[in-house]
Design a protein around this motif. Structure first.
Motif, PDB file in Angstrom:
ATOM      1  N   GLN A  16      -3.023   3.506  -5.955  1.00 34.47           N
ATOM      2  CA  GLN A  16      -4.053   2.995  -5.058  1.00 34.47           C
ATOM      3  C   GLN A  16      -4.340   1.538  -5.392  1.00 34.47           C
ATOM      4  O   GLN A  16      -4.656   1.211  -6.544  1.00 34.47           O
ATOM      5  CB  GLN A  16      -5.320   3.841  -5.210  1.00 34.47           C
ATOM      6  N   PHE A  17      -4.222   0.652  -4.406  1.00 27.14           N
ATOM      7  CA  PHE A  17      -4.462  -0.780  -4.580  1.00 27.14           C
ATOM      8  C   PHE A  17      -5.912  -1.011  -5.042  1.00 27.14           C
ATOM      9  O   PHE A  17      -6.855  -0.519  -4.421  1.00 27.14           O
ATOM     10  CB  PHE A  17      -4.208  -1.467  -3.241  1.00 27.14           C
ATOM     11  N   TYR A  43      -3.614   3.412 -14.913  1.00 26.14           N
ATOM     12  CA  TYR A  43      -3.678   2.099 -14.295  1.00 26.14           C
ATOM     13  C   TYR A  43      -2.391   1.334 -14.582  1.00 26.14           C
ATOM     14  O   TYR A  43      -1.921   1.286 -15.723  1.00 26.14           O
ATOM     15  CB  TYR A  43      -4.897   1.321 -14.825  1.00 26.14           C
ATOM     16  N   PHE A  44      -1.827   0.751 -13.515  1.00 23.66           N
ATOM     17  CA  PHE A  44      -0.604  -0.034 -13.620  1.00 23.66           C
ATOM     18  C   PHE A  44      -0.863  -1.459 -13.170  1.00 23.66           C
ATOM     19  O   PHE A  44      -1.527  -1.687 -12.149  1.00 23.66           O
ATOM     20  CB  PHE A  44       0.496   0.533 -12.724  1.00 23.66           C
ATOM     21  N   CYS A  45      -0.292  -2.419 -13.909  1.00 25.62           N
ATOM     22  CA  CYS A  45      -0.202  -3.766 -13.374  1.00 25.62           C
ATOM     23  C   CYS A  45       1.183  -3.918 -12.763  1.00 25.62           C
ATOM     24  O   CYS A  45       2.132  -3.234 -13.166  1.00 25.62           O
ATOM     25  CB  CYS A  45      -0.434  -4.814 -14.456  1.00 25.62           C
ATOM     26  N   ALA A  46       1.302  -4.798 -11.786  1.00 27.91           N
ATOM     27  CA  ALA A  46       2.581  -5.039 -11.128  1.00 27.91           C
ATOM     28  C   ALA A  46       2.668  -6.520 -10.770  1.00 27.91           C
ATOM     29  O   ALA A  46       1.647  -7.162 -10.525  1.00 27.91           O
ATOM     30  CB  ALA A  46       2.713  -4.171  -9.875  1.00 27.91           C
ATOM     31  N   GLU A  47       3.905  -7.037 -10.759  1.00 31.47           N
ATOM     32  CA  GLU A  47       4.092  -8.464 -10.515  1.00 31.47           C
ATOM     33  C   GLU A  47       5.133  -8.693  -9.442  1.00 31.47           C
ATOM     34  O   GLU A  47       6.046  -7.880  -9.237  1.00 31.47           O
ATOM     35  CB  GLU A  47       4.509  -9.173 -11.811  1.00 31.47           C
ATOM     36  N   TRP A  83      -3.183  -4.864  -9.482  1.00 32.25           N
ATOM     37  CA  TRP A  83      -3.557  -3.707 -10.291  1.00 32.25           C
ATOM     38  C   TRP A  83      -3.664  -2.493  -9.378  1.00 32.25           C
ATOM     39  O   TRP A  83      -4.265  -2.549  -8.313  1.00 32.25           O
ATOM     40  CB  TRP A  83      -4.902  -3.905 -10.986  1.00 32.25           C
ATOM     41  N   TYR A  84      -3.052  -1.375  -9.851  1.00 26.83           N
ATOM     42  CA  TYR A  84      -3.118  -0.110  -9.121  1.00 26.83           C
ATOM     43  C   TYR A  84      -3.754   0.964 -10.003  1.00 26.83           C
ATOM     44  O   TYR A  84      -3.590   0.962 -11.223  1.00 26.83           O
ATOM     45  CB  TYR A  84      -1.719   0.386  -8.736  1.00 26.83           C
ATOM     46  N   PHE A 120       0.850  -1.186   0.000  1.00 24.50           N
ATOM     47  CA  PHE A 120       0.000   0.000   0.000  1.00 24.50           C
ATOM     48  C   PHE A 120       0.886   1.236   0.000  1.00 24.50           C
ATOM     49  O   PHE A 120       1.809   1.342   0.799  1.00 24.50           O
ATOM     50  CB  PHE A 120      -0.932   0.001   1.207  1.00 24.50           C
ATOM     51  N   PHE A 121       0.554   2.177  -0.882  1.00 29.84           N
ATOM     52  CA  PHE A 121       1.401   3.341  -1.114  1.00 29.84           C
ATOM     53  C   PHE A 121       0.878   4.609  -0.449  1.00 29.84           C
ATOM     54  O   PHE A 121      -0.335   4.794  -0.289  1.00 29.84           O
ATOM     55  CB  PHE A 121       1.519   3.613  -2.624  1.00 29.84           C
ATOM     56  N   GLY A 122       1.823   5.481  -0.110  1.00 29.24           N
ATOM     57  CA  GLY A 122       1.496   6.830   0.308  1.00 29.24           C
ATOM     58  C   GLY A 122       1.337   7.729  -0.910  1.00 29.24           C
ATOM     59  O   GLY A 122       1.441   7.272  -2.057  1.00 29.24           O
ATOM     60  N   SER A 123       1.102   9.003  -0.671  1.00 31.42           N
ATOM     61  CA  SER A 123       0.885   9.958  -1.767  1.00 31.42           C
ATOM     62  C   SER A 123       2.176  10.491  -2.356  1.00 31.42           C
ATOM     63  O   SER A 123       2.151  11.149  -3.394  1.00 31.42           O
ATOM     64  CB  SER A 123       0.025  11.124  -1.290  1.00 31.42           C
ATOM     65  N   GLY A 124       3.285  10.219  -1.703  1.00 32.59           N
ATOM     66  CA  GLY A 124       4.569  10.562  -2.279  1.00 32.59           C
ATOM     67  C   GLY A 124       5.102  11.932  -1.905  1.00 32.59           C
ATOM     68  O   GLY A 124       4.379  12.800  -1.395  1.00 32.59           O
TER      69      GLY A 124
END
Lengths: 113, 112
Positions: B45-46, B88-92, B35-36, A103-107
């Protein structure tokens, strides 16, 4: 519950200076990861820390360093800033390291002039 | 993931239509995918995740499909809304403690 928090949100530095970025993970998360995102690209992995130990390092020069504190917060340090270091620096957290459920922050948006 | 520079692939859809965003991932041994959604000025965002032992997973208005044979991942968004406009990004993740690796982003533009 608070998500991942980062400070500052924006920063302007000049070439050759040093910068410290800060991150607080989600409560209960023991791992923090740092990513660099250049405009128009996907985030690139810089570091991961778990229980205060470095778990992984991406392809970044030694000017980049990080550490994790006993409360699981983290700092990313960049020395001798270059124009190319201008980017969005993202912090992410999860419970047990690795890349799952990250889970990411806003940077922090860093501009190097 | 590869660099796409400043010109991300763009998908434009009409509000209310379904959206399908595609991603070709890089490593056939990857075990886990996310996916984000990233809005301007914000962090990723997850949205939804899936393990390699599954080929489909559904969330609220979203479905992720995984085709390991051709190393392809897709995100389906039902009844697309203006608030879905984002990159939108996919990530692995390869396995275990390896870091998350992002793929190319796709910009979704919803036409009201």
């Amino acid at each position: 519950d608070a998500g991942v928090t980062q400070s500052p949100t924006h920063l302007i530095k000049t070439r050759g200076q040093h910068v410290t970025l800060r991150c607080s993970p989600i409560s209960g998360h023991k791992s923090v990861s740092w990513y660099q995102q250049v405009l128009g690209q996907g985030p690139q992995f810089i570091f991961q820390y778990y229980e205060k130990e470095e778990r992984g390092r991406g392809n970044f020069p030694d000017r980049f360093s990080a550490r994790q504190f006993p409360n699981y917060s983290s700092e990313l340090n960049v020395n001798a800033l270059l124009l190319g270091d201008s980017a969005l620096y993202l912090c992410a957290s999860n419970q047990q390291g690795g890349g799952e459920k990250l889970f990411f922050g806003s940077g922090t948006q860093l501009s190097v002039l | 993931g590869e660099s796409v520079g400043l010109h991300l692939p763009t998908l434009s859809v009409q509000e209310g239509d379904n959206s399908i965003i595609n991603c070709a991932y890089s490593n056939s041994a990857s075990d886990y995918f996310i996916w984000y959604k990233q809005e301007s000025g914000k962090g990723p965002q997850f949205i939804i995740d899936i393990r390699s032992n599954m080929d489909k997973r559904q969330g609220q208005r979203v479905t992720v499909l995984l085709n390991k044979t051709v190393k392809h991942l897709s995100l389906q968004i039902a009844a697309t809304q203006p608030g879905d406009s984002a990159v939108y990004f996919c990530a692995e993740v390869l396995s275990g403690n390896t870091p998350l690796v992002f793929g190319k982003g796709t910009r979704l533009s919803v036409i009201a």
